[in-house]
Design an enzyme around this catalytic site. Structure first.
Site, PDB file in Angstrom:
ATOM      1  N   CYS A   1      31.039  29.998  62.517  1.00 17.71           N
ATOM      2  CA  CYS A   1      32.448  30.359  62.722  1.00 17.71           C
ATOM      3  C   CYS A   1      32.542  31.763  63.333  1.00 17.71           C
ATOM      4  CB  CYS A   1      33.177  30.319  61.376  1.00 17.71           C
ATOM      5  SG  CYS A   1      34.773  31.135  61.393  1.00 17.71           S
TER       6      CYS A   1
ATOM      7  N   CYS B   1      40.342  26.366  59.451  1.00 19.52           N
ATOM      8  CA  CYS B   1      40.019  27.784  59.640  1.00 19.52           C
ATOM      9  C   CYS B   1      40.750  28.302  60.877  1.00 19.52           C
ATOM     10  CB  CYS B   1      38.515  27.954  59.805  1.00 19.52           C
ATOM     11  SG  CYS B   1      38.066  29.608  60.336  1.00 19.52           S
TER      12      CYS B   1
ATOM     13  N   TYR C   1      40.235  57.375  19.329  1.00 18.77           N
ATOM     14  CA  TYR C   1      41.381  58.200  18.954  1.00 18.77           C
ATOM     15  C   TYR C   1      41.827  58.013  17.502  1.00 18.77           C
ATOM     16  CZ  TYR C   1      43.543  53.773  20.159  1.00 18.77           C
ATOM     17  OH  TYR C   1      43.839  52.442  20.230  1.00 18.77           O
TER      18      TYR C   1
ATOM     19  N   LYS D   1      56.077  56.611  27.788  1.00 14.73           N
ATOM     20  CA  LYS D   1      55.478  55.937  28.945  1.00 14.73           C
ATOM     21  C   LYS D   1      55.925  56.559  30.263  1.00 14.73           C
ATOM     22  CE  LYS D   1      53.629  52.062  28.581  1.00 14.73           C
ATOM     23  NZ  LYS D   1      53.634  50.908  27.716  1.00 14.73           N
TER      24      LYS D   1
ATOM     25  N   ASP E   1      17.206  62.055  35.557  1.00 14.71           N
ATOM     26  CA  ASP E   1      17.292  60.614  35.340  1.00 14.71           C
ATOM     27  C   ASP E   1      15.896  60.001  35.245  1.00 14.71           C
ATOM     28  OD1 ASP E   1      19.922  61.069  35.558  1.00 14.71           O
ATOM     29  OD2 ASP E   1      20.255  59.827  37.345  1.00 14.71           O
TER      30      ASP E   1
ATOM     31  N   GLU F   1      48.517  63.088  22.350  1.00 13.92           N
ATOM     32  CA  GLU F   1      47.277  62.657  23.003  1.00 13.92           C
ATOM     33  C   GLU F   1      47.622  61.912  24.272  1.00 13.92           C
ATOM     34  OE1 GLU F   1      45.201  60.139  20.240  1.00 13.92           O
ATOM     35  OE2 GLU F   1      45.538  61.570  18.621  1.00 13.92           O
TER      36      GLU F   1
ATOM     37  N   ASP G   1      44.863  54.183  29.731  1.00 14.38           N
ATOM     38  CA  ASP G   1      45.269  52.851  30.164  1.00 14.38           C
ATOM     39  C   ASP G   1      44.056  51.921  30.237  1.00 14.38           C
ATOM     40  OD1 ASP G   1      46.829  50.804  30.967  1.00 14.38           O
ATOM     41  OD2 ASP G   1      47.193  51.548  32.991  1.00 14.38           O
TER      42      ASP G   1
ATOM     43  N   LYS H   1      47.630  58.770  26.625  1.00 22.67           N
ATOM     44  CA  LYS H   1      47.563  57.334  26.365  1.00 22.67           C
ATOM     45  C   LYS H   1      46.707  56.713  27.463  1.00 22.67           C
ATOM     46  CE  LYS H   1      50.394  53.378  25.142  1.00 22.67           C
ATOM     47  NZ  LYS H   1      49.734  52.405  25.993  1.00 22.67           N
TER      48      LYS H   1
ATOM     49  N   CYS I   1      35.915  28.794  54.775  1.00 20.51           N
ATOM     50  CA  CYS I   1      35.465  28.093  55.965  1.00 20.51           C
ATOM     51  C   CYS I   1      33.953  28.054  55.816  1.00 20.51           C
ATOM     52  CB  CYS I   1      35.854  28.897  57.199  1.00 20.51           C
ATOM     53  SG  CYS I   1      34.940  28.380  58.660  1.00 20.51           S
TER      54      CYS I   1
ATOM     55  N   CYS J   1      37.824  28.981  63.695  1.00 15.98           N
ATOM     56  CA  CYS J   1      37.006  27.963  64.361  1.00 15.98           C
ATOM     57  C   CYS J   1      37.594  26.566  64.242  1.00 15.98           C
ATOM     58  CB  CYS J   1      35.586  27.967  63.795  1.00 15.98           C
ATOM     59  SG  CYS J   1      35.527  27.416  62.084  1.00 15.98           S
TER      60      CYS J   1
END
Ligand code: IVH
Length: 668
Positions: free
Chosen positions: A430, A407, A226, A313, A37, A117, A121, A119, A425, A410
């Site tokens: 607090c 809150c 694709y 699916k 890197d 292939e 997401d 699919k 808050c 507090c």
């Protein structure tokens, strides 16, 4: 003279661009880097410097252009040259068979080849290349017109800015987030108290539609291509198309398969229903495509979708359960989040008892009431999410929940700041916030103080022993031992754990301080770039944003944090207690990047970790994980039944680690 200099600079810039593009491709697409890197960064800085010195050398296809340009007010609209169609779905094997039968009937052919292939997401994108240069890219939009997201797409390292051939063509694919990057981003956002993304897909969507490309550049979006839109490629089958795209150095998912019959298609779909769990990205099904392109054209399309392809699916794992209660949690920056307490259910192998409702808007949008029956999904198989309320199951006994006006910790008035989804808050003293800050400071990924969890932090607060993290370092053993539920031994252990934490590297301390937007990764980047906490505290906006991946938002938060008077008091306490404020010299760096540049391949099952966990551990220390053994692999981690990779590793003389040796390497 000047002209000659310019010519030399131009040549060098060209050389650097080709080199950088090649290394980018090796790293991000082939998963097989040739240089470290640091070496890569050196090439990049040289190019940036050259382009700054000779602005005429700047060009759209330069890798320096990935970093992100000016923020946009809105996206402009791009018209797709060919509509981006959707796919019809098959939700079970019968529907899948109905599809292959229909194709058989329509074509009049007995034997048809399908290319299957995964699919992915994510989000559909279209990329336009002109004479080999990446010209522009768009979202799918309504299929006819999408949004121009060119600047954000440029930040995706797997997207070649220049193709190896001067082609004019449109390619299409899916932009996505890996699960591990998603988890990391959410971890980062949670430590910066930013709203979390529900799943990898939402993270990808949020990143792609980010108006500030510099923010998009901070997000590790990825891409699989694709298909193609308008093009002059002379291609006969989908299989050939994928090969051609791959040859053009576009990232193509490797797990496609040619299937000779409907049965083979079904087998592929079944196989991946199991195997998808071992992937580091979500797939929501399989796309089955007629392989022969001439046949595709003959079959044609309806207005919505092609007749030659279908999406099979997989059902997401969802379960019904009851909301027993809704609580609110006060975070360390005062953000108040509603949490649903659930009747425990098991989803994808783990028990779910709570689900975040994120914020007031989300709560209202979903309309969740106490006592409701809800559908729960492990989004991205990680964070439980309330999908929806099953209203038919209501019996009138459900109770509406309102976000508190005060809150719960507090009692001060809660407020909703403009532009924020969170109720807050804003009382800086607090107790809930102070306790949360201490818990965060002591957490495993920050200062790692064993024995200092929420219960102890609360105890210390209640007994006036700590008001900020600085006070931790002045606790006395004897004093602690007098606390209720605190034995002498645990008091001694706690003091010892606190003492030990003084030695922690600067990145851990920075993470622990809980600066807004500064999570684990930003903390590591900052600690790497500034030699000490004092240097960081006095850094200017320019110095901060000069750090790779640190944008103006983080920089501003850092400056604000160190300007705060209270911060000064806490830092003084920490300094006097002898905490380490110095960054490590590169030569002694451990922790965050101990495995930097090392390439790991896993093979066979491990006992203590899942594949994903093991890979995450390697990445957390700067190492990389590839799927195939090559000459560039440093370690093969061999579990039970390691298979052919083990032999290959032996042949190539790659170091082989068993599980114990692997653990040792991680803990060294
Ligand atoms: S082909 C006309 N292949 O699924 C055919 N789509 O409704 C167009 N998707 O959002 C799609 N992986 O982006 C195809 N291997 C793959 C895919 C894929 C994911 C997405 C696509 C679109 C949706 C289809």
């Amino acid at each position: 003279m000047a002209e000659r200099e310019l010519r030399i600079a131009e040549e060098r810039a060209g050389e650097l661009r080709r080199e950088i593009d090649r290394h980018n491709y090796n790293y991000h697409v082939l998963d097989s880097p040739e240089i470290s890197d640091a070496e890569f960064d050196a090439l990049m800085s040289e190019l940036i410097k050259l382009e700054e010195e000779y602005p005429v050398l700047k060009s759209g296809d330069s890798p320096t252009m990935r970093i992100g340009g000016e923020p946009l007010a809105a996206f402009s609209i791009l018209e797709h040259k060919r509509p981006m169609l959707g796919l019809d779905n098959a939700f079970n094997e019968d529907e899948l068979t109905a599809f292959t039968s229909r194709v058989g009937r329509l074509s009049g052919l007995e034997e048809i080849e399908y290319l299957c292939e995964l699919k992915i997401d994510g989000l559909a994108v279209s990329l336009q290349y002109e004479k080999g240069l990446f010209a522009r890219g768009a979202t799918r939009g309504d299929g006819t017109r999408g949004e121009d997201i060119t600047a954000n797409l440029r930040t995706i390292r797997q997207l070649p800015l220049r193709l190896p051939e001067p082609l004019t063509l449109e390619v299409r694919g899916e932009a996505y987030f890996t699960r591990s990057d998603f988890e990391k981003l959410n971890r980062e956002r949670s430590s910066g108290e930013l709203p979390l993304f529900a799943n990898p897909r939402n993270a990808a969507a949020g990143s792609l539609r980010q108006l500030d490309p510099r923010l998009a550049a901070e997000r590790p979006l990825r891409l699989f291509i694709y298909g193609s839109g308008e093009n002059s490629l002379k291609i006969e089958t989908q299989g050939q198309l994928l090969q051609r795209l791959k040859d053009l150095q576009l990232p193509v998912n490797p797990y496609h398969a040619l299937c000779g019959s409907g049965e083979e298609v079904t087998a592929y779909c079944r196989r991946w229903d199991e195997e998808r769990r071992s992937l580091d990205y979500d797939i929501d099904g399989v796309v089955v495509k007629v392989n022969d392109i001439e046949l595709q054209e003959r079959l044609g399309a309806t207005a919505r979708s092609p007749r030659w392809a279908i999406a099979f699916k997989y059902p997401p794992e969802e379960k019904m359960t009851k909301v027993l209660d809704i609580l609110v949690n006060v975070g360390r920056t005062g953000a108040i989040t509603p949490v649903a307490v659930l009747d425990p259910v098991t989803i994808s192998g783990s028990t779910v008892q709570r689900a975040s409702l994120h914020n007031e808007d989300m709560l209202r949008e979903k309309g969740v009431m106490i006592g409701d029956t809800v559908l729960i999904r492990k989004a991205g198989e990680i964070i439980p999410e309330v999908v929806k309320v099953i209203r038919e199951k209501r019996d009138g006994n459900e109770k509406e929940f309102r976000m508190p006006k005060r809150c719960p910790s507090c009692g001060s008035k809660t407020v909703r700041l403009s532009g924020e989804a969170a109720l807050r808050c804003i009382n800086p003293t607090c107790p809930a916030q102070l306790v949360e800050r201490i818990v965060h400071f002591a957490s495993r990924r920050a200062m790692d103080i064993e024995g200092l969890g929420p219960a102890v932090a609360e105890l210390l607060y209640e007994h006036d022993m700590v008001r900020d993290v600085g006070d931790l370092y002045y606790l006395q053993k004897e004093e602690l031992a007098r606390l209720p539920r605190m034995a002498e031994k645990s008091a001694a252990n706690l003091v010892q754990a606190i003492e030990k934490s003084k030695e922690n590297p600067l990145n851990r301390l920075l993470h622990g301080l809980g600066i807004r937007f500064v999570g684990e990764r930003a903390a590591a980047l900052l600690a790497n770039s500034f030699s000490s906490l004092e240097k960081l505290a006095s850094a200017s906006m320019e110095e901060l944003t000069a750090v790779d991946e640190i944008g103006p938002r983080i920089a501003e938060a850092v400056i604000l944090f160190f300007k705060n008077e209270q911060t000064g008091i806490v830092l003084e306490k920490l300094k006097n207690a002898g905490l380490n404020f110095q960054a490590l010299k590169t030569s002694e760096k451990g922790g965050g990047d101990r495995l930097s540049g090392k390439a790991f391949v896993f093979s066979g099952g491990l006992e203590t970790y899942t594949r994903d966990e093991a890979a995450a551990l390697v990445r957390a220390q700067g190492g990389r994980v590839s799927s195939a053994v090559s000459g560039k692999t440093d370690y093969l981690v061999a579990g039970s039944d390691p298979g052919s990779k083990l032999q290959k590793a032996r042949d190539l003389g790659v170091e082989i680690l068993d599980e114990a040796a692997f653990k040792q390497l991680l803990d060294r």
